[in-house]
Write a protein that holds these residues in place. Structure first.
Motif, PDB file in Angstrom:
ATOM      1  N   MET A   1       0.825  -1.206   0.000  1.00  0.00           N
ATOM      2  CA  MET A   1       0.000   0.000   0.000  1.00  0.00           C
ATOM      3  C   MET A   1       0.860   1.257   0.000  1.00  0.00           C
ATOM      4  N   LEU A   2       1.902   1.277   0.822  1.00  0.00           N
ATOM      5  CA  LEU A   2       2.778   2.451   0.873  1.00  0.00           C
ATOM      6  C   LEU A   2       3.483   2.685  -0.461  1.00  0.00           C
ATOM      7  N   LEU A   3       4.003   1.610  -1.051  1.00  0.00           N
ATOM      8  CA  LEU A   3       4.689   1.731  -2.333  1.00  0.00           C
ATOM      9  C   LEU A   3       3.725   2.144  -3.446  1.00  0.00           C
ATOM     10  N   ALA A   4       2.504   1.599  -3.408  1.00  0.00           N
ATOM     11  CA  ALA A   4       1.527   1.931  -4.454  1.00  0.00           C
ATOM     12  C   ALA A   4       1.141   3.399  -4.399  1.00  0.00           C
ATOM     13  N   ARG A   5       0.963   3.922  -3.209  1.00  0.00           N
ATOM     14  CA  ARG A   5       0.592   5.333  -3.081  1.00  0.00           C
ATOM     15  C   ARG A   5       1.698   6.245  -3.607  1.00  0.00           C
ATOM     16  N   ARG A   6       2.939   5.772  -3.556  1.00  0.00           N
ATOM     17  CA  ARG A   6       4.050   6.623  -3.997  1.00  0.00           C
ATOM     18  C   ARG A   6       4.380   6.451  -5.469  1.00  0.00           C
ATOM     19  N   TYR A   7       4.328   5.204  -5.966  1.00  0.00           N
ATOM     20  CA  TYR A   7       4.869   4.936  -7.296  1.00  0.00           C
ATOM     21  C   TYR A   7       3.827   4.566  -8.351  1.00  0.00           C
ATOM     22  N   VAL A   8       2.671   4.048  -7.963  1.00  0.00           N
ATOM     23  CA  VAL A   8       1.676   3.636  -8.959  1.00  0.00           C
ATOM     24  C   VAL A   8       0.835   4.852  -9.340  1.00  0.00           C
ATOM     25  N   PRO A   9       0.810   5.227 -10.613  1.00  0.00           N
ATOM     26  CA  PRO A   9       0.064   6.430 -11.009  1.00  0.00           C
ATOM     27  C   PRO A   9      -1.442   6.224 -10.941  1.00  0.00           C
ATOM     28  N   GLU A  10      -2.128   7.331 -10.767  1.00  0.00           N
ATOM     29  CA  GLU A  10      -3.592   7.310 -10.794  1.00  0.00           C
ATOM     30  C   GLU A  10      -4.069   6.998 -12.214  1.00  0.00           C
ATOM     31  N   VAL A  11      -5.062   6.141 -12.326  1.00  0.00           N
ATOM     32  CA  VAL A  11      -5.715   5.886 -13.609  1.00  0.00           C
ATOM     33  C   VAL A  11      -7.157   6.354 -13.462  1.00  0.00           C
ATOM     34  N   PRO A  12      -7.587   7.303 -14.268  1.00  0.00           N
ATOM     35  CA  PRO A  12      -8.933   7.859 -14.073  1.00  0.00           C
ATOM     36  C   PRO A  12     -10.014   6.812 -14.301  1.00  0.00           C
ATOM     37  N   PRO A  13     -11.151   6.978 -13.639  1.00  0.00           N
ATOM     38  CA  PRO A  13     -12.273   6.066 -13.876  1.00  0.00           C
ATOM     39  C   PRO A  13     -12.744   6.134 -15.316  1.00  0.00           C
ATOM     40  N   SER A  14     -13.547   5.172 -15.707  1.00  0.00           N
ATOM     41  CA  SER A  14     -14.092   5.170 -17.061  1.00  0.00           C
ATOM     42  C   SER A  14     -14.970   6.399 -17.258  1.00  0.00           C
TER      43      SER A  14
END
Length: 466
Positions: A186-199
Motif C-alpha cells: 500500500m505504501l509503495l503503491a501510493r508513492r509509485y503507482v500512477p492514478e488511472v482515471p475512472p471510465s
C-alpha cells in the motif's frame, strides 16, 4: 515504393517493472493465502476443537468469497479508478487477515475468512487491469508475462510457507504474515503507482446481475464440494440452485439494456471465447493438480507437508523458466503457437501421473512437474495479452474481471470435480491409493485435451499496435 519498417517492441523500463512488482504483491498475498492454510487444517481443528469437516470451511469459505468478489471488481475499477479500487481491496484483505489471527472459534474464523476472501478476490483482476492500462498495448504482453507467473507459483509456495510458519510459530501467523507485505504494498503503491482515471462512461451497478452471478457461482461450488463429501441432498440442492441462477444471469445479461456485470456476449466474440476457455481449463488443471498431488504425497507416500511442498517445487521452477521464455517471444510468436505448445507440454507432464500405481521415482515426478510448469507459463500470459491488446482501455477492468473469474471458477470447479472422481476411484480400487490417484489424473489429461481443441481457434498473428 519504400519498404515498411517494423518498429522494435516497446521497452519495458525500470519504472514499469517497479509498478508491476508492487501490484504483484497483492496478487501474491491473495493467491498464496488460498493454499497457505491448507497445511494448517489439522492444527486449527485441534485449536478450536472442531471436526475436520467443520474446519475445512476455513478454506472453502475463502474460496467462495473470492468467487463472489471477482465479478464486481471490473465495475468498481471502472467507477472509482484502478488504483483506488486496488488499495481498497488490499485494505479489506489486511483487515480480514488481522481478524482471522484474532479468531476465538471456528465459526469466527470462517466469517473472517469471508472478509479476507472478498478483498483477495478483487486483487488479481484489478491489479492486472491497472498494469495493462499503465503499460499500454505495446508493452502489455511482455510485462504480463512477468507477473502472470505469480499465480502459478502460489499453489506451490503456499504449502511450503504454511509448513515453515507452523514449524517455528503458532497458527495466527498463517494470517499475520500478510500484514507487513500488504502494508508495504500500500505504501509503495501510493508513492509509485500512477492514478488511472475512472471510465468516462459511468454505468449503474448491475444489482440484479450481482445477486444472480456471484451467489450462483458460490452455491454451485458449494454443491460440488458437498458431492465430494458424499452429502447427497445439499449437493443436489447446491448444484441445481447454482446452475439455475447462472442460467437466469445469462438470460438477464442478454436482455438487459444496461451494462451487465459480465457481458455473456463477450464470450461469443473471437478471440475472447477461445481465450476464456483456455484460462478456464488452465485453472482446472493447475489447481486440480495442486489439490491432488499434495494429498497423494501425504496419504500415498507418507510425506510431511514440508516434504510434499519440496517435491512440488520443480513446477514453480518450470513456471519461472517458462515466464522468461514467454517474455522473450511473446511479441514475436503467434499467440496460438505459444498456447498450443504450452498445452502440449502440460499433456506430456501429466502423462506420468496417470501411472502413479507403478510408483514412479521422485526424479520422474520432478521432471514431469518441471515440464508442466513451463507449459503453464506459456498459456496464461499469451491469453491475457490477446485480450488486453485488442480491447479499449476503458473496458480493461471488466475484461480482466471476466478472465480472472473464469480462471478462478475453473480452479474451483476443477478441484471439486476431481475430488468427486477421486472419491469414486478410491471406492472402486478398494482404497488402493496410488492407482486411484492415477485414474483421477486421466481426467486432468482430458481437461488439457479439451483446452487444446479450443486453443486452435486463437489468432495466428499478433494484434496490430496502434
Amino acid at each position: 515504393m519504400s519498404e515498411k519498417v517494423v518498429p522494435p517492441p516497446a521497452k519495458v523500463d525500470a519504472e514499469l517493472l517497479r509498478i508491476a512488482f508492487i501490484l504483484v504483491l497483492g496478487t501474491f498475498m491473495a493467491t498464496v493465502d488460498a493454499t497457505i492454510v491448507s497445511v494448517g487444517i489439522d492444527t486449527l481443528s485441534a485449536e478450536f476443537g472442531a471436526s475436520v469437516t467443520e474446519i475445512q470451511w476455513v478454506s472453502t469459505a475463502y474460496l467462495l468469497a473470492v468467487v463472489a468478489a471477482v465479478p464486481a471488481s471490473g465495475w468498481l475499477a471502472g467507477r472509482f479508478g484502478g488504483r483506488r479500487t486496488w488499495l481498497a481491496a488490499v485494505g479489506v484483505f489486511l483487515l480480514g487477515s488481522a481478524l482471522c489471527a484474532l479468531a476465538w472459534s471456528a465459526t469466527s474464523l470462517i466469517v473472517f475468512r469471508v472478509i479476507q476472501g472478498l478483498g483477495g478476490g478483487m486483487l488479481p483482476a484489478t491489479g492486472q487491469a491497472l498494469l495493462a492500462r499503465i503499460a499500454g498495448r505495446e508493452r502489455t504482453g511482455r510485462v504480463i508475462s512477468v507477473v502472470s507467473v505469480v499465480p502459478l507459483l502460489s499453489p506451490v509456495l503456499g504449502p511450503l510457507v504454511g509448513g515453515s510458519i507452523l514449524g517455528v510459530s503458532s497458527w495466527p501467523w498463517l494470517f499475520l504474515v500478510n500484514l507487513p507485505i500488504g502494508a508495504a504494498a500500500m505504501l509503495l503503491a501510493r508513492r509509485y503507482v500512477p492514478e488511472v482515471p475512472p471510465s468516462p462512461r459511468r454505468t449503474a451497478f448491475d444489482l440484479r446481475g450481482a445477486v444472480l452471478l456471484s451467489p450462483g457461482l458460490a452455491i454451485l461450488v458449494y454443491g460440488l464440494t458437498e458431492v465430494a463429501h458424499g452429502r447427497t441432498l445439499p449437493a443436489a440442492l447446491g448444484v441445481t440452485a447454482g446452475l439455475a441462477m447462472l442460467v437466469a444471469f445469462t438470460v438477464h445479461g442478454l436482455r438487459t439494456s444496461r451494462t451487465p456485470l459480465v457481458d455473456p456476449r463477450l464470450f461469443t466474440r473471437p478471440p475472447f471465447g477461445a481465450a476464456a476457455l483456455a484460462l478456464l481449463v488452465l485453472g482446472a488443471s493447475v489447481f486440480g493438480t495442486m489439490f491432488l498431488l499434495p494429498l497423494y504425497f501425504q496419504t500415498g507416500r507418507g510425506l510431511s507437508a514440508w516434504e510434499a511442498g519440496l517435491l512440488l517445487a520443480p513446477q514453480g521452477l518450470g513456471a519461472a523458466a517458462g515466464s522468461v521464455l514467454v517474455n522473450r517471444t511473446i511479441d514475436k510468436v503467434a499467440p496460438r503457437t505459444l498456447v498450443v505448445s504450452g498445452i502440449a507440454l502440460i499433456v506430456v507432464g501429466t502423462v506420468p501421473f496417470t501411472q502413479l500405481g507403478h510408483e514412479p521415482p521422485d526424479i520422474v515426478i520432478a521432471a514431469a512437474l518441471t515440464v508442466r510448469g513451463v507449459g503453464m507459463a506459456m498459456i496464461g500470459a499469451p491469453v491475457m495479452n490477446i485480450v488486453y491488446s485488442r480491447i479499449e482501455p476503458e473496458h480493461l477492468p471488466r475484461a480482466s474481471g471476466a478472465l480472472n473469474l473464469l480462471n478462478t471458477v475453473g480452479g474451483s470447479l476443477g478441484t471439486a470435480v476431481l475430488a468427486v472422481v477421486l472419491q469414486n476411484r478410491l471406492s472402486a480400487r478398494d482404497a488402493d491409493v496410488s492407482w486411484a490417484f492415477g485414474d483421477t489424473f486421466w481426467w486432468v489429461l482430458g481437461f488439457c485435451l479439451f483446452a487444446a481443441a479450443g486453443a486452435t481457434r486463437l489468432p495466428r498473428t499478433q494484434a496490430r499496435k496502434p
